[in-house]
Motif scaffolding. Structure first.
Motif, short mmCIF file in Angstrom:
data_model
loop_
_atom_site.label_atom_id
_atom_site.label_comp_id
_atom_site.label_asym_id
_atom_site.label_seq_id
_atom_site.Cartn_x
_atom_site.Cartn_y
_atom_site.Cartn_z
N ASP A 31 0.81 -1.22 0.00
CA ASP A 31 0.00 0.00 0.00
C ASP A 31 0.85 1.27 0.00
OD1 ASP A 31 -2.25 -1.60 0.11
OD2 ASP A 31 -2.39 -1.51 2.29
N GLY A 32 2.16 1.11 0.05
CA GLY A 32 3.04 2.28 0.06
C GLY A 32 3.92 2.29 1.29
N PRO A 33 4.71 3.36 1.45
CA PRO A 33 5.63 3.43 2.58
C PRO A 33 4.90 3.54 3.92
CG PRO A 33 5.59 5.51 1.38
CD PRO A 33 4.80 4.53 0.57
N GLY A 34 5.50 2.96 4.93
CA GLY A 34 4.90 3.02 6.25
C GLY A 34 5.97 2.93 7.33
N THR A 35 5.65 3.48 8.48
CA THR A 35 6.51 3.42 9.66
C THR A 35 5.74 2.76 10.79
OG1 THR A 35 7.58 5.51 9.04
CG2 THR A 35 7.88 4.77 11.30
N ILE A 36 6.38 1.90 11.51
CA ILE A 36 5.74 1.29 12.67
C ILE A 36 6.66 1.42 13.88
CG2 ILE A 36 6.63 -1.05 12.21
CD1 ILE A 36 3.86 -2.09 13.22
N ARG A 37 6.07 1.75 15.01
CA ARG A 37 6.80 1.83 16.28
C ARG A 37 6.26 0.74 17.20
NH1 ARG A 37 6.32 3.44 21.45
NH2 ARG A 37 4.13 4.02 21.10
N LEU A 38 7.15 -0.06 17.74
CA LEU A 38 6.78 -1.16 18.63
C LEU A 38 7.39 -0.93 20.00
CD1 LEU A 38 7.66 -3.95 16.08
CD2 LEU A 38 5.35 -3.30 16.74
N ALA A 39 6.62 -1.21 21.02
CA ALA A 39 7.13 -1.09 22.39
C ALA A 39 6.51 -2.18 23.24
CB ALA A 39 6.80 0.29 22.96
N LEU A 40 7.25 -2.64 24.22
CA LEU A 40 6.77 -3.67 25.14
C LEU A 40 6.38 -2.99 26.45
CD1 LEU A 40 6.44 -6.77 25.18
CD2 LEU A 40 8.65 -6.89 26.33
N ARG A 41 5.11 -3.10 26.81
CA ARG A 41 4.60 -2.47 28.02
C ARG A 41 3.87 -3.53 28.85
NH1 ARG A 41 7.62 0.96 26.45
NH2 ARG A 41 7.07 2.95 25.44
N ASP A 42 4.40 -3.80 30.05
CA ASP A 42 3.78 -4.77 30.96
C ASP A 42 3.54 -6.11 30.28
OD1 ASP A 42 3.63 -2.84 33.01
OD2 ASP A 42 1.78 -2.03 32.16
N GLY A 43 4.53 -6.53 29.50
CA GLY A 43 4.45 -7.83 28.85
C GLY A 43 3.60 -7.87 27.60
N ARG A 44 3.09 -6.72 27.17
CA ARG A 44 2.26 -6.66 25.97
C ARG A 44 2.92 -5.76 24.93
NH1 ARG A 44 -3.05 -8.02 26.13
NH2 ARG A 44 -3.55 -6.37 24.65
N ALA A 45 2.80 -6.16 23.67
CA ALA A 45 3.34 -5.35 22.58
C ALA A 45 2.34 -4.27 22.19
CB ALA A 45 3.67 -6.22 21.38
N GLU A 46 2.82 -3.04 22.12
CA GLU A 46 2.00 -1.92 21.67
C GLU A 46 2.60 -1.40 20.36
OE1 GLU A 46 1.96 0.97 24.72
OE2 GLU A 46 0.77 -0.24 26.14
N ALA A 47 1.74 -0.97 19.46
CA ALA A 47 2.23 -0.51 18.16
C ALA A 47 1.43 0.68 17.66
CB ALA A 47 2.15 -1.64 17.13
#
Length: 286
Positions: A31-47
């Motif tokens: 679908d084109g260029p994209g950026t994703i940010r991933l972080a681990l918070r309290d054992g869960r992945a947030e994006a």
């Protein structure tokens, strides 16, 4: 640990780890260029994601984090591998669903030192890619699209230290980019066969690509300069092992041989160095 294989060196312009522990990746999706940010918070992945490819990246997040992997199917048969697996209970094989973003750097890594390949990837992506969309860290880039790769002048490949053989392989690959991207819908053997139709792409390059793009648990990087010796030393004390000996040692892990080699590499058990490192070339200075 799961996303580690996607990073091409500490200065990869498409991958960044920030002081707060977040991982940023810039990708060129269907679908084109994209950026994703991933972080681990309290054992869960947030994006969070930005750009035209944001929805695609979030939709494929479970696969990226190894949700479709099946580590329970792996049964260690060597003490070293069992201990390595025990220390990494969360290890899963990533699946990006994107072929070109792993194929091109793998081509650049053919028959050169990793430092040379990382430098070439860094220079070419920074010069011909585009800044990652969203509030991305400075210096994060999306790799060029197939047409842009095809238009890179020969002297720019030369300045980046990429010889004609490797640059020609990249050019042949981007001409059939759509067909190569479709390979992720095939089984690993058929996907590898499709990649091999491009002259210059052999078993090592296809394995390195599909290990990342498909999370293929059985594809072994046959033809690697170091891997046979590492596997031979770790499993049999044989630092002189060749590809045939490596495959024989890995035979008990049929169906999971890539996972076995990954656990061996993560164990840190490598043969002591006896010779100087391979001297990097300097094509750009010629």
């Amino acid at each position: 640990m799961v996303l580690g294989p996607l990073r091409r060196g500490p200065a990869d312009p498409t991958f960044r780890t920030t002081p707060d522990g977040s991982i940023w990746r810039a990708s060129r999706t269907p679908d084109g260029p994209g950026t994703i940010r991933l972080a681990l918070r309290d054992g869960r992945a947030e994006a969070e994601a930005w750009g035209p490819g944001a929805e695609w990246l979030l939709g494929h997040l479970p696969e990226l984090l190894g949700d479709t992997d099946e580590p329970d199917r792996f049964a260690p048969r060597h003490r070293l591998i069992a201990e390595s697996a025990r220390r990494r209970p969360g290890l899963r094989l990533t699946r990006t669903g994107l072929v070109l973003e792993s194929l091109i750097p793998s081509i650049l890594e053919q028959k050169v030192t990793t430092d040379e390949a990382y430098r070439a990837w860094r220079l070419l992506v920074r010069k011909y890619g585009e800044p990652a969309p969203g509030p991305a860290p400075a210096g994060l880039y999306v790799m060029p699209d197939p047409r842009t790769w095809a238009l890179i002048p020969s002297w720019e490949w030369h300045r980046a230290g990429v010889d004609a053989q490797r640059s020609s392989t990249v050019l042949r690959a981007v001409r059939v980019a759509r067909r190569l991207e479709e390979a992720v819908a095939l089984d690993p053997e058929a996907a590898a066969a499709r990649l091999h139709l491009v002259p210059g792409i052999g078993p090592w390059t296809s394995a390195e690509t599909l290990q990342r793009a498909m999370g293929a648990p059985d594809l072994v990087s046959v033809g690697d300069y170091h891997l046979p010796g590492i596997v031979g030393y770790a499993l049999a004390g044989d630092r002189t092992a060749d590809d045939a000996a490596m495959l024989e040692l890995l035979a008990p892990y049929a169906g999971q041989r890539h996972r076995a080699t990954r656990l061996i590499l993560l164990s840190g058990r490598t043969p002591p160095r006896r010779a100087p490192r391979m001297t990097p070339g300097n094509i750009g200075a010629l």
